[in-house]
Structures are given as structure tokens and as C-alpha cells.
Design a protein around this motif. Structure first.
Motif, short mmCIF file in Angstrom:
data_model
loop_
_atom_site.label_atom_id
_atom_site.label_comp_id
_atom_site.label_asym_id
_atom_site.label_seq_id
_atom_site.Cartn_x
_atom_site.Cartn_y
_atom_site.Cartn_z
N ASP A 277 0.83 -1.21 0.00
CA ASP A 277 0.00 0.00 0.00
C ASP A 277 0.86 1.26 0.00
O ASP A 277 0.59 2.21 -0.72
N LYS A 278 1.92 1.27 0.82
CA LYS A 278 2.82 2.42 0.88
C LYS A 278 3.51 2.63 -0.46
O LYS A 278 3.64 3.75 -0.94
N PHE A 279 3.95 1.53 -1.06
CA PHE A 279 4.58 1.64 -2.37
C PHE A 279 3.61 2.23 -3.39
O PHE A 279 3.95 3.15 -4.12
N ASN A 280 2.39 1.69 -3.40
CA ASN A 280 1.41 2.18 -4.37
C ASN A 280 1.07 3.65 -4.16
O ASN A 280 0.77 4.36 -5.12
N GLN A 281 1.12 4.12 -2.92
CA GLN A 281 0.85 5.53 -2.63
C GLN A 281 1.98 6.43 -3.13
O GLN A 281 1.74 7.58 -3.49
N GLY B 40 5.49 6.58 -8.84
CA GLY B 40 5.13 7.50 -9.92
C GLY B 40 4.14 6.86 -10.87
O GLY B 40 3.77 5.70 -10.73
N ARG B 41 3.73 7.62 -11.83
CA ARG B 41 2.76 7.10 -12.83
C ARG B 41 3.32 5.94 -13.62
O ARG B 41 2.58 5.10 -14.11
N ASP B 42 4.64 5.88 -13.73
CA ASP B 42 5.27 4.80 -14.47
C ASP B 42 5.46 3.54 -13.62
O ASP B 42 6.01 2.55 -14.07
N GLY B 43 5.02 3.59 -12.34
CA GLY B 43 5.13 2.44 -11.47
C GLY B 43 6.47 2.30 -10.78
O GLY B 43 6.76 1.29 -10.16
N VAL B 44 7.31 3.33 -10.88
CA VAL B 44 8.65 3.30 -10.31
C VAL B 44 8.75 4.38 -9.23
O VAL B 44 8.21 5.47 -9.38
#
Length: 115
Positions: A97-101, A104-108
Motif C-alpha cells: 500500500d505504501k509503495f502504491n501511494q 510515480g505514474r510509471d510504477g517506479v
């Protein structure tokens, strides 16, 4: 035969490695001060702190309620192994969840999003 053996070991260990099971077993024995082969909610919270987890008693009670079918507010060793799996899964959800928050838009996650 090999598959059945693999599934049995996986079930008995709830996905933990040999080293993790050794640590879980040693910790359970260490905190089962009265030798009852059960640990209560306070001992459980102390055990988690000993293992390096930051937990609050209310979190422990929520997880405990998912396994404590007889409402004894204690766990056998087998239930403790299941408890540790649930706790680990909860931590992994938090990290995800923290990572997803923060990604960036590119998933990195770049250097700016990790602060």
C-alpha cells in the motif's frame, strides 16, 4: 508423492523456511514461561516485539481473534505459526500500500517519491 510431501510441508510450516521455523519455535518455547504449550495475548505481543515487530495490543487482539476459535485469548504452537503468517501477510499489504501511494505514474519510485 513428491507433490503430496511438498504440500504437507507447506501446510505444516505455513510457508516459512527451516530457519524461520527454528526461530519461531525457539521464541515460542522461550515465552511459554509456564510450560502450558499456549501463549496469551500479552506474551504474544511481547514475542512479536522480541522478533523485531512494532505492534500494539489492539492489532494483536484483531489477529488473535481470527485464530482463537474457543475464545481463550491464547494460542497453541500450531496456531502461533498461523498467527505469524497472518502477521507477515498484513505487513506485506502495508508495504504494498505504501509503495502504491508513493510510486510515480510509471510504477517506479524515484528519489523524490521515497522521501
Amino acid at each position: 508423492d513428491a507433490f503430496v510431501h511438498f504440500m504437507r510441508v507447506l501446510h505444516e510450516r505455513d510457508g516459512f523456511t527451516d530457519a524461520e521455523m527454528e526461530e519461531i519455535t525457539a521464541t515460542f518455547v522461550q515465552f511459554d514461561e509456564d510450560g502450558s504449550k499456549d501463549i496469551d495475548v500479552i506474551e504474544l505481543n511481547d514475542m512479536l516485539h522480541h522478533l523485531g515487530f512494532t505492534t500494539h495490543i489492539d492489532e494483536v487482539l484483531v489477529l488473535l481473534s481470527r485464530l482463537d476459535y474457543n475464545s481463550s485469548r491464547s494460542l497453541s504452537f500450531r496456531d502461533f505459526v498461523r498467527f505469524m503468517r497472518l502477521h507477515r501477510e498484513g505487513q506485506m499489504r502495508t508495504v504494498k500500500d505504501k509503495f502504491n501511494q508513493r510510486k510515480g505514474r510509471d510504477g517506479v519510485m524515484d528519489e523524490d517519491t521515497t522521501r
